[in-house]
Design a protein around this motif. Structure first.
Motif, PDB file in Angstrom:
ATOM      1  N   ASN A 283     -28.776 -28.172 -15.592  1.00 49.28           N
ATOM      2  CA  ASN A 283     -27.571 -28.568 -16.313  1.00 49.28           C
ATOM      3  C   ASN A 283     -27.809 -28.902 -17.773  1.00 49.28           C
ATOM      4  O   ASN A 283     -26.859 -29.088 -18.529  1.00 49.28           O
TER       5      ASN A 283
ATOM      6  N   ARG B 237     -14.704 -23.661  -6.214  1.00 47.70           N
ATOM      7  CA  ARG B 237     -16.034 -23.085  -6.014  1.00 47.70           C
ATOM      8  C   ARG B 237     -16.740 -23.017  -7.366  1.00 47.70           C
ATOM      9  O   ARG B 237     -16.906 -21.958  -7.969  1.00 47.70           O
ATOM     10  N   TRP B 238     -17.166 -24.192  -7.820  1.00 48.69           N
ATOM     11  CA  TRP B 238     -17.628 -24.316  -9.201  1.00 48.69           C
ATOM     12  C   TRP B 238     -18.846 -23.446  -9.511  1.00 48.69           C
ATOM     13  O   TRP B 238     -18.927 -22.838 -10.580  1.00 48.69           O
ATOM     14  N   SER B 239     -19.761 -23.427  -8.597  1.00 48.55           N
ATOM     15  CA  SER B 239     -20.975 -22.657  -8.895  1.00 48.55           C
ATOM     16  C   SER B 239     -20.647 -21.161  -8.929  1.00 48.55           C
ATOM     17  O   SER B 239     -21.194 -20.420  -9.734  1.00 48.55           O
ATOM     18  N   LYS B 240     -19.742 -20.767  -8.066  1.00 48.87           N
ATOM     19  CA  LYS B 240     -19.328 -19.364  -8.048  1.00 48.87           C
ATOM     20  C   LYS B 240     -18.638 -19.009  -9.371  1.00 48.87           C
ATOM     21  O   LYS B 240     -18.884 -17.962  -9.965  1.00 48.87           O
TER      22      LYS B 240
ATOM     23  N   ALA C 274     -19.033 -20.615 -12.143  1.00 46.26           N
ATOM     24  CA  ALA C 274     -20.021 -20.743 -13.226  1.00 46.26           C
ATOM     25  C   ALA C 274     -20.862 -19.481 -13.380  1.00 46.26           C
ATOM     26  O   ALA C 274     -21.297 -19.156 -14.478  1.00 46.26           O
ATOM     27  N   ARG C 275     -21.066 -18.791 -12.290  1.00 45.25           N
ATOM     28  CA  ARG C 275     -21.872 -17.561 -12.372  1.00 45.25           C
ATOM     29  C   ARG C 275     -21.210 -16.511 -13.263  1.00 45.25           C
ATOM     30  O   ARG C 275     -21.851 -15.591 -13.737  1.00 45.25           O
TER      31      ARG C 275
ATOM     32  N   THR D 183     -22.536 -24.404 -16.885  1.00 45.87           N
ATOM     33  CA  THR D 183     -22.965 -24.907 -15.586  1.00 45.87           C
ATOM     34  C   THR D 183     -21.766 -25.269 -14.721  1.00 45.87           C
ATOM     35  O   THR D 183     -20.672 -25.516 -15.236  1.00 45.87           O
ATOM     36  N   ASP D 184     -22.024 -25.309 -13.436  1.00 48.05           N
ATOM     37  CA  ASP D 184     -20.944 -25.689 -12.523  1.00 48.05           C
ATOM     38  C   ASP D 184     -20.436 -27.085 -12.854  1.00 48.05           C
ATOM     39  O   ASP D 184     -19.252 -27.365 -12.811  1.00 48.05           O
ATOM     40  N   ASN D 185     -21.388 -27.928 -13.235  1.00 49.45           N
ATOM     41  CA  ASN D 185     -21.017 -29.306 -13.567  1.00 49.45           C
ATOM     42  C   ASN D 185     -20.055 -29.344 -14.753  1.00 49.45           C
ATOM     43  O   ASN D 185     -19.077 -30.079 -14.751  1.00 49.45           O
TER      44      ASN D 185
ATOM     45  N   LYS E 214     -16.686 -28.029 -13.719  1.00 45.71           N
ATOM     46  CA  LYS E 214     -16.035 -29.035 -12.874  1.00 45.71           C
ATOM     47  C   LYS E 214     -15.471 -30.165 -13.739  1.00 45.71           C
ATOM     48  O   LYS E 214     -14.332 -30.589 -13.558  1.00 45.71           O
TER      49      LYS E 214
END
Length: 282
Positions: A71, A100-103, A105-106, A112-114, A117
């Motif tokens: 992060n 689906r934050w990480s998804k 974020a990709r 970052t997903d964080n 979010k």
DNA sequence: AAAAGCACCAACCGCTCTTTA
DNA sequence: ATAAAGAGCGGTTGGTGCTTT
């Protein structure tokens, strides 16, 4: 941002990763810890976070190390405000996939997903609250599609036409919509190039590769909007009793958007990596 | 000028899923 | 086949700094 939550934790719970009784540091990372982590990963690569933490001489959980790296310290992390393209993409993908934050974020290289979010919770949900609608409701989704997306697109077009004379060109102009795309994520931006790891990243080939992989996906993703048409309010939406916006709500949405835009909060990117202030270490 | 409120975001937690031995 | 370890995810917390009262 320097945080004050500096504590140590004695782990005796067998479920804790470390499972030992050594004191573990928690709270904000010090510069010294960052350097230790960066140096270790630069030389040995990432993964095996628990043993990495020990080998690097960090009194942190593996989890904490991983999070700090992914992060904050990773060389291809982009910082600064989200561009209109990125915001648009977040809105679009969130409407598809939900939290689906990480998804999500990709599809936003360097983000970052964080971060996404946090963006959603602080900016988007706030507006939902102000409009008095649930941020997961269809009604809010319609608001996004009917008011905010078109305006983001408008903004993108504007900045596109201004981009030649714009001083914020390299990061936030759509022309350069690589700004969110990976060509950007390869440490060529002022942001990344002055990241703590910028000079030492040379041997971190793994993370660079992942950035490149992302970039392909990211780029294609940006094309989603090249044919974007602001939607009409759906028939279902029009019929639904709680779907219609009052004029008051509409004007509120408008005001909000215009305020935020004029304040630059919504899309200006501060290009300068703000170096962390010296941390209060233990 | 001080206090209160608010926004932001780094970091933590608990849980689930995947990999490894 | 199974248990343990590792990795990843989403939700939540709380400190800092800015803004408003």
């Amino acid at each position: 941002m320097s945080k004050g939550r500096i504590t140590t934790k004695s782990t005796s719970n067998p479920n804790e990763e470390e499972g030992s009784s050594i004191d573990l540091r928690r709270g904000p990372w010090t510069l010294e810890e960052d350097n230790l982590l960066i140096h270790y990963i630069t030389c040995n690569g990432e993964g095996r976070w628990n043993s990495l933490a020990k080998c690097a001489g960090l009194k942190r959980t593996g989890k904490s190390c991983r999070l700090r790296w992914l992060n904050y310290l990773k060389p291809d992390i982009r910082r600064g405000n989200l561009t209109p393209q990125e915001q648009l993409l977040i809105l679009e993908l969130h409407s598809k996939w939900g939290n689906r934050w990480s998804k999500i974020a990709r599809h936003l290289p360097g983000r970052t997903d964080n971060e996404i979010k946090n963006y959603w919770r602080t900016r988007v949900q706030k507006q939902a609250r102000q409009l008095n609608v649930d941020s997961n409701s269809k009604k809010f989704l319609e608001a996004i599609k009917c008011f905010w997306m078109p305006r983001l697109l408008e903004k993108m077009e504007q900045s596109s036409s201004l981009s030649s004379s714009s001083s914020i060109s390299s990061i936030s102009t759509p022309d350069n919509h690589n700004s969110a795309s990976p060509s950007l994520a390869t440490n060529k931006t002022p942001l990344a190039s002055s990241s703590p790891l910028a000079d030492s990243k040379k041997c971190s080939s793994d993370s660079n590769n992942s950035a490149c992989n992302n970039s392909i996906e990211g780029d294609s993703c940006y094309h989603i909007f090249s044919h974007y048409q602001p939607p009409e309010m759906s028939a279902e939406a029009m019929e639904s009793p709680d779907m219609n916006f009052s004029e008051c709500q509409i004007s509120e949405a408008d005001n909000w958007f215009n305020d935020d835009m004029s304040a630059g909060a919504f899309w200006n990117t501060d290009e300068l990596w703000h170096f962390r202030k010296p941390e209060v270490g233990i």
